[in-house]
Scaffold this motif. Structure first.
Motif, short mmCIF file in Angstrom:
data_model
loop_
_atom_site.label_atom_id
_atom_site.label_comp_id
_atom_site.label_asym_id
_atom_site.label_seq_id
_atom_site.Cartn_x
_atom_site.Cartn_y
_atom_site.Cartn_z
N ARG A 1 0.83 -1.21 0.00
CA ARG A 1 0.00 0.00 0.00
C ARG A 1 0.87 1.26 0.00
O ARG A 1 0.65 2.20 -0.78
CB ARG A 1 -0.93 -0.01 1.23
N LYS A 2 1.91 1.26 0.83
CA LYS A 2 2.80 2.42 0.91
C LYS A 2 3.57 2.60 -0.40
O LYS A 2 3.78 3.73 -0.86
CB LYS A 2 3.77 2.25 2.07
N ARG A 3 4.02 1.49 -0.98
CA ARG A 3 4.78 1.59 -2.23
C ARG A 3 3.91 2.16 -3.34
O ARG A 3 4.34 3.06 -4.10
CB ARG A 3 5.30 0.21 -2.64
N ARG A 4 2.67 1.67 -3.43
CA ARG A 4 1.76 2.17 -4.46
C ARG A 4 1.48 3.66 -4.28
O ARG A 4 1.41 4.42 -5.26
CB ARG A 4 0.45 1.38 -4.44
N THR B 1 3.47 5.87 -2.81
CA THR B 1 4.68 6.61 -3.17
C THR B 1 4.82 6.71 -4.69
O THR B 1 5.12 7.78 -5.24
CB THR B 1 5.91 5.92 -2.58
N GLU B 2 4.60 5.63 -5.37
CA GLU B 2 4.75 5.62 -6.83
C GLU B 2 3.66 6.44 -7.51
O GLU B 2 3.89 7.03 -8.58
CB GLU B 2 4.75 4.18 -7.34
N SER B 3 2.47 6.50 -6.88
CA SER B 3 1.39 7.31 -7.46
C SER B 3 1.72 8.79 -7.40
O SER B 3 1.17 9.60 -8.16
CB SER B 3 0.08 7.02 -6.72
N GLU B 4 2.61 9.15 -6.49
CA GLU B 4 3.06 10.54 -6.36
C GLU B 4 4.25 10.83 -7.26
O GLU B 4 4.84 11.92 -7.18
CB GLU B 4 3.41 10.82 -4.90
N GLY B 5 4.63 9.84 -8.10
CA GLY B 5 5.74 10.04 -9.02
C GLY B 5 7.11 9.84 -8.40
O GLY B 5 8.12 10.21 -9.00
N ARG B 6 7.13 9.25 -7.24
CA ARG B 6 8.40 9.01 -6.58
C ARG B 6 8.66 7.49 -6.54
O ARG B 6 7.74 6.70 -6.60
CB ARG B 6 8.37 9.55 -5.15
N SER B 7 9.93 7.14 -6.45
CA SER B 7 10.30 5.73 -6.33
C SER B 7 10.77 5.46 -4.90
O SER B 7 11.22 6.38 -4.21
CB SER B 7 11.40 5.36 -7.33
N ILE B 8 10.65 4.22 -4.52
CA ILE B 8 11.07 3.83 -3.17
C ILE B 8 12.59 3.85 -3.09
O ILE B 8 13.29 3.29 -3.92
CB ILE B 8 10.56 2.42 -2.81
N LYS B 9 13.09 4.54 -2.09
CA LYS B 9 14.53 4.55 -1.83
C LYS B 9 14.84 3.60 -0.67
O LYS B 9 14.07 3.53 0.28
CB LYS B 9 15.01 5.97 -1.51
N THR B 10 15.96 2.96 -0.77
CA THR B 10 16.32 1.97 0.24
C THR B 10 16.65 2.62 1.58
O THR B 10 17.38 3.61 1.64
CB THR B 10 17.53 1.14 -0.23
#
Length: 536
Positions: A351-354, A356-365
């Motif tokens: 849910r959090k990843r989706r 973040t990606e919906s905001e145009g950002r990618s998950i950073k480690t």
């Protein structure tokens, strides 16, 4: 002194010979003697030549006889060796007749082109060999047929024992004993045994029947085995008594312990152990306690297997995109508690990843999380569902960690993983990296290892990893960054600037020219590697 008288005139009167006798006898004697001697010499020469020819022929005949004899004996030796291999046991019947037939055919075969003299020599020699072979193979046939008869007898006796044991009825066992003893009587007569030999053989088979019956009974019913032993103890070899009694006692004790474990199985573990500790017999007590623990362990293993099966089923549904609310509750309840937590974490992380990606950002480690994973004991790390951390790890780092799990599970590759990370740890220590920086260094190093693998179609070796780690640990003097940074800390898009700040322009131009001359790719990595090599 005396003198020899001298006669001046003939002392005998001369007289002519009668007709035909006027030829000198001296002449006749001379001619006849010469002719005789000549003829005698010729005869002697002819005799000597004839003797020489005969001796030569004798030698030839003897040589031929030797060669024929050698060939025949060589063929026979092969024939006999084959017989001794293939005609064993009951198959030895008529082997002596076959040997005799071989000699008869051999005589016909080898006697066709021989002279009478050679045939005589060969026959005399081979006759002895034939008699010796018939005697030898006759003994062989007798021994093999005797052995086959004994084996057949033993097999029949063994089948009778097995049949009686399978029935498991004391009455059948008693009947079998009578049959065994009767068979010994019949067999003994064919062997010419004495009464003592008969009795010894009957006792042997009776002992075998009882001992095998007891061995079978102990496994199924130790108490019945004990009663049977007491009833037939006198018919069992006394040398076996101690061993059999020990086996029976052990079987009875094990049976009691098994009964104890079954009767206590419904109680809580602590109560089971308390009751078991009060058993008087030390061996029974020990076996009961061991049985309780084994049963608990078996239940735990079975429980883990059920949990694993349920877990695999749920994670398969998760991988197929099944929403959390659609997962079967019964299967979730059979899962291990930690696994259920990770399923919930997966959906929350997704849910959090989706989002973040919906905001145009990618998950950073989160490199602190990455470092924690890298520092976990092997078994603990292998139990982590990496996909449940998708909100804390980039897709690239998730792939690397999943690949690391696969390699650690493979005995062929787990050693290489340990070697790589030990080599990496040397740099972590020398650079004094901790937490996020340590995780970032490890992640960047694995990125470079993977790039090497893609370019070269193989994993880097120790020296090649060393070169990569040297590059990752290079630092500049601040410059555009404002403070000293290592290469691994610099984002990919800023590494060209890192190279400019680290490698003087004249050196950089010279390195680029050299790389092009060698036909090597011109990249930030190759520039830094060559620069570092030149300035060690």
């Amino acid at each position: 002194m005396p003198t020899v008288p001298i006669y001046d005139a003939p002392q005998v009167q001369r007289q002519g010979l009668r007709g035909g006798e006027d030829q000198s006898r001296a002449d006749v004697d001379v001619l006849g003697g010469a002719q005789a001697r000549s003829m005698a010499a010729a005869g002697q020469a002819l005799g000597q030549a004839s003797d020489a020819m005969q001796r030569t022929q004798d030698r030839r005949d003897l040589d031929e006889a030797f060669r024929v004899e050698t060939a025949v004996l060589s063929d026979y030796q092969t024939f006999e060796q084959d017989l001794r291999k293939t005609r064993r046991g009951a198959n030895a019947k008529d082997v002596t007749a076959d040997v005799d037939g071989w000699w008869a055919k051999s005589e016909e075969k080898f006697g066709q082109d021989m002279s009478p003299r050679v045939k005589q020599l060969v026959s005399k020699s081979l006759s002895r060999a034939r008699m010796q072979s018939l005697d030898s193979m006759g003994k062989f046939q007798f021994a093999e047929e005797d052995r086959a008869q004994a084996e057949s007898f033993n097999a029949v006796q063994g089948q009778e024992i097995q049949r009686a044991i399978t029935a498991g009825d004391p009455a059948v066992l008693e009947t079998a004993k009578g049959k065994l003893q009767a068979a010994v009587n019949v067999f003994g007569v064919t062997r010419g045994w004495t009464a003592e030999q008969m009795t010894a053989e009957q006792q042997k088979w009776t002992n075998t029947l009882h001992t095998q019956a007891l061995t079978s009974m102990v496994d199924a019913n130790p108490e019945a085995a004990k009663k049977y032993y007491e009833a037939h103890r006198g018919e069992i070899d006394s040398q076996n008594h101690a061993r059999i009694e020990k086996i029976i006692d052990k079987g009875v004790t094990e049976q009691k312990a098994t009964t104890n474990v079954a009767s206590m199985a419904s109680l809580p573990f602590e109560q089971q152990m308390e009751k078991a500790s009060k058993i008087a017999d030390p061996e029974e007590r020990k076996l009961t306690i061991t049985g309780i623990k084994d049963l608990v362990a078996e239940k735990e293993i079975a429980s883990r297997e059920r949990e694993k099966a349920a877990s695999d089923q749920v994670w398969q549904l998760v991988a197929n995109g099944t929403p959390a609310g659609k997962l079967p509750k019964a299967t979730l309840e059979r899962m291990d508690g930690k696994e259920r937590v990770q399923v919930n974490q997966y959906y929350e992380a997704e849910r959090k990843r989706r989002l973040t990606e919906s905001e145009g950002r990618s998950i950073k480690t989160d490199y602190r999380v990455y470092d924690d994973l890298m520092n976990m004991p092997k078994d603990q790390f292998l139990g982590v569902r990496i996909s449940a951390l998708q909100d804390k790890l980039s897709r690239g780092d998730m792939e690397k960690l999943i690949d690391r799990q696969a390699k650690l599970r493979d005995p062929k590759e787990s050693g290489e993983v340990a070697s790589t990370e030990q080599q990496m740890g040397t740099y972590v220590t020398s650079l004094r990296l901790k937490d996020e920086k340590k995780g970032a260094f490890q992640s960047s190093a694995y990125n470079e290892f993977n790039e090497f693998k893609k370019a070269n179609k193989r994993e880097p070796n120790f020296d090649e990893r060393q070169k990569i780690l040297d590059r990752m640990s290079m630092q500049n003097d601040g410059g555009w960054f404002g403070s000293s940074k290592s290469y691994f800390e610099v984002p990919e898009k800023e590494r060209a600037k890192f190279v400019e700040d680290t490698v003087p322009k004249a050196d950089r131009d010279e390195i680029i020219a050299e790389l092009k001359k060698r036909g090597k790719p011109v990249t930030n990595a190759t520039i830094l590697d060559l620069y570092r090599a030149a300035n060690k």
